[in-house]
Design a protein around this motif. Structure first.
Motif, PDB file in Angstrom:
ATOM      1  N   ALA A   1       3.788  14.899 -40.480  1.00  0.00           N
ATOM      2  CA  ALA A   1       3.171  14.509 -41.752  1.00  0.00           C
ATOM      3  C   ALA A   1       3.907  13.352 -42.416  1.00  0.00           C
ATOM      4  CB  ALA A   1       3.143  15.707 -42.694  1.00  0.00           C
ATOM      5  N   TYR A   2       3.105  12.427 -43.018  1.00  0.00           N
ATOM      6  CA  TYR A   2       3.638  11.217 -43.653  1.00  0.00           C
ATOM      7  C   TYR A   2       2.813  10.894 -44.892  1.00  0.00           C
ATOM      8  CZ  TYR A   2       5.766  10.909 -39.066  1.00  0.00           C
ATOM      9  OH  TYR A   2       6.459  11.214 -37.922  1.00  0.00           O
ATOM     10  N   HIS A   3       3.345   9.996 -45.722  1.00  0.00           N
ATOM     11  CA  HIS A   3       2.559   9.532 -46.861  1.00  0.00           C
ATOM     12  C   HIS A   3       2.841   8.064 -47.146  1.00  0.00           C
ATOM     13  CE1 HIS A   3       6.012   9.588 -49.640  1.00  0.00           C
ATOM     14  NE2 HIS A   3       6.314  10.789 -49.195  1.00  0.00           N
ATOM     15  N   ALA A   4       1.755   7.351 -47.478  1.00  0.00           N
ATOM     16  CA  ALA A   4       1.853   5.961 -47.934  1.00  0.00           C
ATOM     17  C   ALA A   4       1.760   5.904 -49.453  1.00  0.00           C
ATOM     18  CB  ALA A   4       0.749   5.118 -47.300  1.00  0.00           C
ATOM     19  N   HIS A   5       0.999   6.832 -50.053  1.00  0.00           N
ATOM     20  CA  HIS A   5       0.964   6.961 -51.501  1.00  0.00           C
ATOM     21  C   HIS A   5       2.328   7.446 -52.011  1.00  0.00           C
ATOM     22  CE1 HIS A   5      -3.263   6.413 -52.738  1.00  0.00           C
ATOM     23  NE2 HIS A   5      -3.588   6.898 -51.551  1.00  0.00           N
ATOM     24  N   ASP A   6       2.579   7.219 -53.286  1.00  0.00           N
ATOM     25  CA  ASP A   6       3.806   7.708 -53.917  1.00  0.00           C
ATOM     26  C   ASP A   6       3.576   9.147 -54.367  1.00  0.00           C
ATOM     27  OD1 ASP A   6       6.261   7.963 -55.085  1.00  0.00           O
ATOM     28  OD2 ASP A   6       5.761   6.801 -56.885  1.00  0.00           O
ATOM     29  N   ILE A   7       3.567  10.050 -53.389  1.00  0.00           N
ATOM     30  CA  ILE A   7       3.317  11.464 -53.639  1.00  0.00           C
ATOM     31  C   ILE A   7       4.312  12.293 -52.837  1.00  0.00           C
ATOM     32  CG2 ILE A   7       0.853  11.167 -54.135  1.00  0.00           C
ATOM     33  CD1 ILE A   7       0.268  12.025 -51.246  1.00  0.00           C
TER      34      ILE A   7
ATOM     35  N   VAL B   1      -3.660   0.980 -47.087  1.00  0.00           N
ATOM     36  CA  VAL B   1      -4.202   0.969 -45.730  1.00  0.00           C
ATOM     37  C   VAL B   1      -3.019   0.901 -44.773  1.00  0.00           C
ATOM     38  CG1 VAL B   1      -5.619  -0.238 -44.041  1.00  0.00           C
ATOM     39  CG2 VAL B   1      -6.336  -0.165 -46.444  1.00  0.00           C
ATOM     40  N   VAL B   2      -2.855   1.925 -43.960  1.00  0.00           N
ATOM     41  CA  VAL B   2      -1.776   1.942 -42.975  1.00  0.00           C
ATOM     42  C   VAL B   2      -2.189   1.065 -41.803  1.00  0.00           C
ATOM     43  CG1 VAL B   2      -0.426   3.377 -41.409  1.00  0.00           C
ATOM     44  CG2 VAL B   2      -1.034   4.239 -43.677  1.00  0.00           C
ATOM     45  N   HIS B   3      -1.334   0.130 -41.435  1.00  0.00           N
ATOM     46  CA  HIS B   3      -1.653  -0.822 -40.375  1.00  0.00           C
ATOM     47  C   HIS B   3      -1.941  -0.105 -39.049  1.00  0.00           C
ATOM     48  CE1 HIS B   3       1.008  -3.941 -42.697  1.00  0.00           C
ATOM     49  NE2 HIS B   3      -0.097  -3.595 -43.357  1.00  0.00           N
ATOM     50  N   GLY B   4      -3.070  -0.455 -38.438  1.00  0.00           N
ATOM     51  CA  GLY B   4      -3.412   0.086 -37.130  1.00  0.00           C
ATOM     52  C   GLY B   4      -3.757   1.558 -37.114  1.00  0.00           C
ATOM     53  N   ILE B   5      -4.093   2.135 -38.272  1.00  0.00           N
ATOM     54  CA  ILE B   5      -4.276   3.587 -38.335  1.00  0.00           C
ATOM     55  C   ILE B   5      -5.479   4.054 -37.523  1.00  0.00           C
ATOM     56  CG2 ILE B   5      -5.649   3.520 -40.465  1.00  0.00           C
ATOM     57  CD1 ILE B   5      -3.019   6.174 -39.371  1.00  0.00           C
TER      58      ILE B   5
END
Length: 679
Positions: free
Chosen positions: A234-240, A367-371
């Motif tokens: 699990a990962y996050h790009a949002h600040d959560i 938008v995560v690159h290449g997701i």
């Protein structure tokens, strides 16, 4: 909670007739968020005479005129349940971490419960609700609305008939978009805990929870006992705190593998899909639209299906014991997933360099690159982001690492975690130039059984050690067969610049067919290039063994197998030998060397491949369909090995930065030949 958007359906005539005898009294706890959707649905059902909304509870009361004057309004569920309202059914549409206490209170007040998903924020809370339901004899329906789709019955029938052949696995893919405002809408949104209480809000457990629950249902996993293991990446790009980009891989007690690859950081929103992958076909279910696409040997057929409303189903259950479509007990498998998410530890952030923010203010979304490609790779290979070595993921630890004059140039992958029908085996990946340009790939979406640099064969006495479908002469084509072997490491000795492996090639039943001695050497040549030497010897373990390929089984030009090198996506490719230039001209020829020059993601690089001059194995080359090459051990006829007559091969590869000209290539080849002469 972000349940799947409610779909408008008309109350069933059966339910309306049943209700005439005794109209159920309904209470709604939580009138905002998705509770507002429940209000709309309740209004329709009440107008049809199927129920009566008697009370609601919410700290923020509904707007004036939104409810009938007869509906009592309370600030809390406790006030509602203690005021003598005596509801027959309580609908709970509140934050995740409040579900358990509210559900237990409603059950103990004598009501059946419609509980929005997920049922609870921990397995402990889930078991508390389950115990209360059993103690009171009251029913609990969990709001996974997709489980009311009649498409599930159609799909189950197709699987049971064998329309898809043997099921190889199931996957769920979710590419959604959620902006900053989505996670700012409430205190609990995106939180793992709030004020010391479990919340476990994230892409797996909330916005795309239906994808997970639907895949579990199709895969036959309902209760907790139906799930054997769960892995969460699990990962996050949002600040959560929670996750917004994750993979869940689970194995059911029945032996099925389910891989869910989910994100709310996609370039655009797409319909989430659950796919059944079979040996003879594929089924794709769009659970938000109830559309099912079945692809078999007979062609592709798309059908649209109805959906049973889960509240109506609960009311019918009260009337005549109609089975619940999404019972609390049947949420056990999903709760096992949620518990794995809860106990997995902190979610890892995705580095800012791998994310592009689109829009501004509260409407901005990452938008995560290449997701999109990563999710496709994940579901096809049944691999996690960590195993795929996504650049922002916590990388899976290699079995060994190697250097050339102190510079890291290659890692060894053990093959652990490779899906069985990709023929698990050890391989090198990533292999890099001295400046860090990666020149291998593994688990690509086009051929997930292509694994870096290594040795593989598609036919070893009828066992597939290549992966994927097997080419059969009698079929005049590729077919899925349960014939995949695996290569296990019996012993190994590693130093920073060398690796000696003793390997065993095992059939599906564990029988050792081949013993292999494989040696790797890593040597610096100059400031821009280094040399990889590989030699391997294959010896029949017991009885004589035939080493074959699709070519030896009748596929013209398809003699791949032996040494193979899968390259990553690259452009401006030039592949040539001394006499031929280009894929078509080089493929199938015998030549003393071959070069591959291209622009890779990190920069230009040149690979020079030099085979054993004592052998005449043709080159297998692909650059247009996918980038890969190898030396064909059994181009159009099998090669025989016995316990006393081993088969050995040698290949050297120069890995160089930049695009080498003819003189540069000639110098490198001369250097390799000189080293071999000394040896």
């Amino acid at each position: 909670m972000t349940p799947e958007p409610a779909r408008s359906t008309s109350p069933s005539s059966t339910l309306t007739d049943q209700a005439a005898a005794g109209v159920p009294r309904i209470a709604l706890i939580g009138v905002h968020g998705f509770g507002a959707q429940h209000l709309l649905r309740l209004r329709d059902l009440e107008a049809a005479g199927a129920l009566t909304l008697t009370a609601v509870a919410d700290p923020r009361p509904p707007k004036p005129g939104e409810l009938n004057p007869s509906v009592q309004v309370f600030a809390t569920a406790g006030e509602l349940l203690s005021a003598g309202t005596a509801p027959d059914v309580v609908i709970i549409a509140t934050p995740i971490h409040t579900h358990a206490d509210l559900a237990v209170a409603a059950l103990e007040a004598g009501a059946d419960v419609y509980l929005e998903k997920p049922a609870a924020a921990s397995m402990e809370q889930y078991r508390q609700i389950l115990a209360a339901s059993e103690r009171t004899g009251r029913a609990v329906q969990v709001g996974f609305q997709s489980l009311g789709s009649t498409a599930l019955d159609t799909l189950a029938a197709a699987i049971n008939r064998g329309d898809l052949g043997t099921v190889r696995g199931l996957s769920a893919t979710g590419l959604w978009v959620r902006d900053k405002d989505y996670f700012a809408r409430s205190r609990w949104a995106g939180k793992r805990t709030l004020d010391g209480v479990d919340v476990v809000d994230g892409v797996i457990t909330n916005p795309l929870a239906h994808a997970v629950a639907t895949a579990l249902r199709i895969g036959g996993a309902r209760e907790t006992a139906d799930v054997d293991s769960v892995e969460v990446d699990a990962y996050h790009a949002h600040d959560i705190e929670g996750d917004d980009t994750s993979v869940v891989r689970l194995h059911t007690a029945a032996g099925a593998t389910i891989l869910c690859a989910l994100t709310v950081c996609a370039p655009g929103q797409k319909q989430p899909l659950v796919t059944v992958h079979g040996t003879e076909g594929e089924a794709v279910f769009s659970y938000t639209t109830d559309e099912l696409e079945l692809t078999t040997a007979a062609g592709t057929a798309s059908t649209s299906h109805d959906r049973t409303d889960l509240l109506e189903n609960l009311l019918a259950h009260r009337q005549d014991s109609t089975p619940l479509l999404s019972s609390l007990a049947d949420s056990g498998a999903f709760m096992t997933v949620l518990e794995a998410v809860r106990s997995a530890g902190p979610v890892h952030p995705i580095g800012a360099e791998y994310v592009t923010w689109v829009g501004s203010g509260g409407a901005a979304h990452p938008v995560v690159h290449g997701i999109e490609d990563l999710l496709l790779r994940a579901v096809r290979s049944q691999a996690t982001f960590s195993e795929l070595l996504a650049p922002w993921a916590c990388p899976a630890a290699p079995a060994a690492e190697f250097t050339a004059d102190g510079t890291a140039v290659a890692q060894l992958r053990s093959g652990a975690g490779i899906r069985p029908d990709a023929s698990p085996r050890s391989y090198l990946h990533p292999v890099r130039t001295l400046s860090g340009v990666s020149v291998t790939d593994h688990l690509p979406s086009d051929h997930v059984w292509h694994l870096g640099a290594g040795v593989a064969l598609q036919d070893v006495n009828g066992v597939n050690f290549w992966g994927g479908r097997t080419y059969r002469r009698e079929e005049a084509g590729y077919v899925w067969r349960e014939d995949h072997g695996h290569i296990r490491e019996a012993a190994a000795t590693a130093t920073p610049d060398a690796l000696e492996q003793r390997l065993q090639w095992c059939a599906p039943d564990g029988t050792v067919l081949l013993d292999e001695q494989r040696n790797w050497h890593f040597t610096a040549l100059d400031e821009k290039s280094w040399l990889l030497d590989l030699n391997f010897t294959l010896t029949a373990a017991d009885v004589p063994v035939l080493l074959g390929s699709p070519g030896s089984n009748g596929r013209e030009g398809g003699g791949y197998g032996g040494f193979f090198w899968r390259l990553p996506a690259c452009t401006d490719v030039r592949v040539r030998t001394a006499e031929n230039d280009g894929e078509e001209a080089v493929h199938g020829t015998v030549a003393p060397w071959l070069t591959w020059t291209a622009e890779f993601a990190e920069g230009p690089a040149t690979l020079v491949f030099v085979p054993d001059p004592r052998e005449s194995d043709p080159w297998f080359v692909r650059s247009s369909g996918y980038p890969g090459l190898g030396l064909s051990l059994a181009w159009d006829a099998p090669v025989r090995t016995t316990p006393s007559t081993p088969v050995s091969r040698l290949v050297s590869v120069v890995v160089a930065d930049g695009r080498l000209d003819d003189d540069g290539v000639a110098q490198l080849i001369a250097g390799i030949q000189a080293k071999r002469a000394i040896r």
